[in-house]
Design a protein around this motif. Structure first.
Motif, mmCIF file in Angstrom:
data_model
loop_
_atom_site.group_PDB
_atom_site.id
_atom_site.type_symbol
_atom_site.label_atom_id
_atom_site.label_comp_id
_atom_site.label_asym_id
_atom_site.label_seq_id
_atom_site.Cartn_x
_atom_site.Cartn_y
_atom_site.Cartn_z
ATOM 1 N N THR A 1 17.851 69.728 -24.784
ATOM 2 C CA THR A 1 19.280 69.832 -25.060
ATOM 3 C C THR A 1 19.552 69.324 -26.460
ATOM 4 O O THR A 1 18.739 68.598 -27.033
ATOM 5 N N GLU B 1 32.647 72.496 -19.853
ATOM 6 C CA GLU B 1 33.547 72.368 -21.000
ATOM 7 C C GLU B 1 34.926 72.031 -20.427
ATOM 8 O O GLU B 1 35.158 72.216 -19.225
ATOM 9 N N PRO B 2 35.827 71.573 -21.264
ATOM 10 C CA PRO B 2 37.147 71.242 -20.728
ATOM 11 C C PRO B 2 37.827 72.456 -20.098
ATOM 12 O O PRO B 2 37.744 73.561 -20.624
ATOM 13 N N HIS C 1 34.806 70.044 -12.580
ATOM 14 C CA HIS C 1 33.939 68.865 -12.497
ATOM 15 C C HIS C 1 33.142 68.705 -13.771
ATOM 16 O O HIS C 1 32.839 69.660 -14.472
ATOM 17 N N TYR C 2 32.806 67.460 -14.038
ATOM 18 C CA TYR C 2 32.238 67.087 -15.332
ATOM 19 C C TYR C 2 30.828 66.553 -15.171
ATOM 20 O O TYR C 2 30.592 65.701 -14.312
ATOM 21 N N TRP C 3 29.913 67.068 -15.962
ATOM 22 C CA TRP C 3 28.567 66.489 -16.010
ATOM 23 C C TRP C 3 27.826 66.946 -17.249
ATOM 24 O O TRP C 3 28.403 67.618 -18.094
ATOM 25 N N THR D 1 23.609 67.693 -19.124
ATOM 26 C CA THR D 1 22.174 67.923 -18.925
ATOM 27 C C THR D 1 21.520 66.614 -18.486
ATOM 28 O O THR D 1 20.674 66.590 -17.595
ATOM 29 N N GLU D 2 21.927 65.530 -19.110
ATOM 30 C CA GLU D 2 21.312 64.233 -18.840
ATOM 31 C C GLU D 2 21.550 63.776 -17.405
ATOM 32 O O GLU D 2 20.682 63.167 -16.793
ATOM 33 N N SER E 1 28.055 58.415 -22.821
ATOM 34 C CA SER E 1 28.007 59.841 -22.482
ATOM 35 C C SER E 1 28.134 60.739 -23.706
ATOM 36 O O SER E 1 27.789 61.909 -23.651
ATOM 37 N N ASP F 1 31.133 61.346 -24.872
ATOM 38 C CA ASP F 1 32.475 61.933 -24.751
ATOM 39 C C ASP F 1 33.589 60.894 -24.857
ATOM 40 O O ASP F 1 33.409 59.738 -24.486
ATOM 41 N N LEU G 1 38.943 64.195 -19.722
ATOM 42 C CA LEU G 1 37.959 64.318 -20.787
ATOM 43 C C LEU G 1 38.612 64.854 -22.053
ATOM 44 O O LEU G 1 39.399 65.791 -21.992
ATOM 45 N N ASN H 1 30.432 72.452 -28.423
ATOM 46 C CA ASN H 1 30.233 73.067 -27.121
ATOM 47 C C ASN H 1 30.763 74.504 -27.184
ATOM 48 O O ASN H 1 31.956 74.739 -27.106
ATOM 49 N N ARG I 1 25.635 73.565 -25.504
ATOM 50 C CA ARG I 1 25.712 72.463 -26.439
ATOM 51 C C ARG I 1 24.863 72.697 -27.672
ATOM 52 O O ARG I 1 23.741 73.153 -27.570
#
Ligand code: AMP
Length: 634
Positions: A243, A367-368, A388-390, A392-393, A481, A483, A495, A504, A509
């Protein structure tokens, strides 16, 4: 007994041993774990140490040999090729076993890396699962990346085998995957012993004698065989996924085996609300983390069908996604806001003319999710839309509403609250929590839950530097994060975009540094700066500003050469929306490019404080160049 979200979340953080042990017990272990968590070497958290398991066994064998053998595991739809296929768990088991034997026959063993550069075909998933079966570490590279990106990943991971197809199609246009592989292997320093080609009859290619192998031939040669799943330690790596970071060099995120398996399995029920009769479809690509977690492992670990889609949302027409939802009675759909913004351009009958009664809810991430898109999707589909937010990590969602626990009231624009095991905060530059409603950095308190990144491949220090060093100087151990966020009085997170220099584009990314380094490598370029700007469809797009070397003239051919260079080195997704040649970049007196000034100019926003700028003329020049461009376009 159904518990409330609050109760469950509290338990997952305060009593994490019991919480995650109960989740892990739902899966198969060859040998039980000695402890749930070893945090003695933080921030290298090790989940279920001593335990032995196998991801492929849990995702395939358990169902194939149990009572779900005749149930579909993979539903493949390829509008690009006009083909489709349904593969049951039993068939998947047979095919994965055979392919595992092919890998073993070529001396690919536990711990060896296998690079997979494949389009969205079932064979790509079979390759991934076979790696997991024999304990080889897979590294899937998005098949839209250029030969140079591929070469970087080959050099970093030193794979024993590279698996690709001859080609793929995108809106009818042939993508020459095998030829890209050949170029990458010529450019790479590391030699790869074998290239295994799944020939789809799309593109002509020249086999390299002694190196290249044919998928079908190899599978036929091994016949009907079974390969024992490797007893993997829960802490053994399962894959590397690259990433973008803030430097030019991509980071190889390393995932473990046991923690990832447990986290994904529990997320399928708790977050996505799935049960044994669900049909799950993530429209992403196996080249991204969403593809790993929710096209391949998540649904299969739960024993439910995963729809695998090779195509784009508008080809052959903007109704194609909904044809598939209707045809296969999809119950849970996972997509990205970009996809929805693209569909919003077309009349709603393309969607509403279908029977979508099977669909329970739609999850969006990457993305937002802007409010107009949220409203449009909710109204058009008349279904709950869950942002929902997440990352690669994280490997799985960090902030979400939980469809399988308790649905909290929706707050458009907020992905809701922490997922199980995540203890998040919004802090200032000293790592102190900011008051509710104020902007700050989104951080996670240790330990990171199971399933999260273990390290950066071959570079433990970079893992610490990238994620754990930001608040170290104030004596705080916090995962950063990348962000900005706000936590409101009700505990909802909002976010606000990246705090670092990461762009993004359509949910993908990219580091600004990556783009800048490529542009600057052009022999006629002196320096370059790239930023992310708002884009109606893709969320963000790239704007690049280029200073040419003394005496070099700006020509259309040079513009094209720079764009081709970016497409070649990173891939078409990095093509800038704006590429402007300027005499100088707006810089501070200390020589730092003022990206916020570039951003304000592109987005025609307030410029803010310009007192530190070295030469105000640079601002006027860029403003004029942008106006010129607009005039030409419109
Ligand atoms: P990636 O690792 O490529 O999946 O990108 C992760 C980044 O995408 C996050 O750090 C965020 O900047 C952004 N992102 C992902 N999901 C969301 C979301 N639901 N809302 C806002 N930003 C998001």
């Amino acid at each position: 007994m159904i518990r409330s979200y609050k109760e469950m979340h509290q338990m997952s953080v305060m009593n994490l041993g019991d919480f995650w042990a109960a989740e892990a017990e739902k899966l198969h272990w060859f040998k039980p774990w000695e402890r749930v968590l070893d945090d003695s070497n933080a921030p290298f958290f090790r989940w279920f140490p001593g335990g032995e398991t196998n991801l492929c066994y849990n995702a395939v064998d358990r169902h194939a040999l149990g009572d779900r053998g005749d149930k579909p595991a993979i539903i493949w739809e390829s509008p690009e090729m006009g083909q489709s296929e349904v593969i049951t768990f039993r068939e998947l088991y047979q095919r994965v076993n055979r392919f595992s034997a092919v890998l073993k026959g070529k001396n690919v063993n536990k711990g060896d890396r296998v690079l997979i550069y494949m389009p969205m075909v079932p064979e790509a998933i079979i390759a991934v699962l076979a790696c997991a079966r024999i304990g080889a570490i897979h590294s899937v590279v998005f098949a839209g990346f250029s030969f140079e990106s591929l070469a970087d990943r080959i050099n970093d991971s030193s794979p024993k085998m590279l698996i690709c197809s001859d080609g793929s199609k995108r809106k009818g246009k042939v993508i020459h995957l095998k030829k890209i592989v050949d170029r990458a292997l010529e450019a790479a320093k590391v030699k790869v012993p074998h290239v295994l080609v799944f020939d789809r009859g799309i593109d002509e290619w020249e086999p390299v004698v002694g190196r290249d192998l044919y998928w079908r031939e190899e599978v036929e040669n091994v016949g009907d065989v079974l390969v024992e799943p490797e007893r993997m330690l829960a802490t053994d790596p399962s894959y590397i996924l690259y990433t973008s970071g803030t430097t030019g060099k991509p980071k190889g995120v390393v995932r473990d085996t046991g923690g990832y398996m447990v986290a994904l399995h529990s997320s399928m029920t708790q977050i996505y609300g799935c049960g044994p009769d669900d049909v799950y479809w993530s429209t992403s690509d196996i080249g991204w983390v969403v593809g790993h977690s929710y096209i391949i492992y998540g649904p299969l670990l739960l024993g439910i069908p995963s729809v695998v889609f090779e195509g784009t949302p508008d080809n052959p027409n903007p109704g194609i996604w909904w044809d598939i939802v209707d045809k296969h009675r999809v119950t849970v759909l996972f997509s990205a806001p970009t996809g929805m913004r693209m569909l919003r351009k077309f009349p709603v009958h393309w969607i509403q003319d279908h029977d979508l009664s099977s669909l329970r809810h739609i999850f969006l991430a990457g993305e937002p999710l802007d409010e107009p898109t949220y409203q449009w999707v909710t109204e058009t589909l008349n279904k709950p839309v869950i942002d929902h937010y997440w990352q690669t990590e994280s490997g799985w969602p960090m902030i979400t509403n939980h469809m399988g626990i308790e649905t909290l009231p929706f707050n458009p624009g907020s992905p809701t609250k922490e997922a199980m095991g995540w203890h998040l905060d919004v802090v200032d530059e000293n790592g102190e929590p900011v008051p509710a409603g104020e902007r700050g950095f989104l951080v996670a308190h240790p330990p990171l839950p199971p399933g999260t990144l273990q390290t950066i491949w071959g570079d433990d220090q970079r893992y610490i530097d990238s994620y754990w060093s930001m608040f170290k100087r104030c004596g705080k151990d916090l995962y950063f994060s990348g962000d900005y966020a706000i936590k409101d009085e009700d505990g909802y997170f909002w976010l606000l975009g990246r705090a670092d220099e990461v762009i993004n584009v359509a949910g993908h990314r990219m580091g600004t540094r990556e783009v800048e380094e490529v542009i600057s490598s052009h022999p006629q370029v002196a320096e370059a700066s790239a930023i992310g700007i708002d884009d109606e469809v893709k969320g963000q797009a790239i704007a690049a500003f280029v200073v040419l070397k003394e005496g070099v003239e700006e020509t259309e051919a040079l513009h094209k050469a720079i764009i081709d260079l970016i497409r070649d080195r990173i891939g078409p997704i990095a093509t800038p929306k704006i590429l402007n040649v300027v005499a100088q970049l707006p810089k501070t007196r200390s020589g730092k490019v003022m990206r916020r000034v570039l951003r304000a100019l592109c987005e025609e926003k307030e410029m803010g404080d310009l007192s530190t700028i070295e030469d105000g003329a640079s601002v006027d020049e860029i403003r004029n160049a942008l106006k010129d461009m607009e005039r030409k376009e419109g």
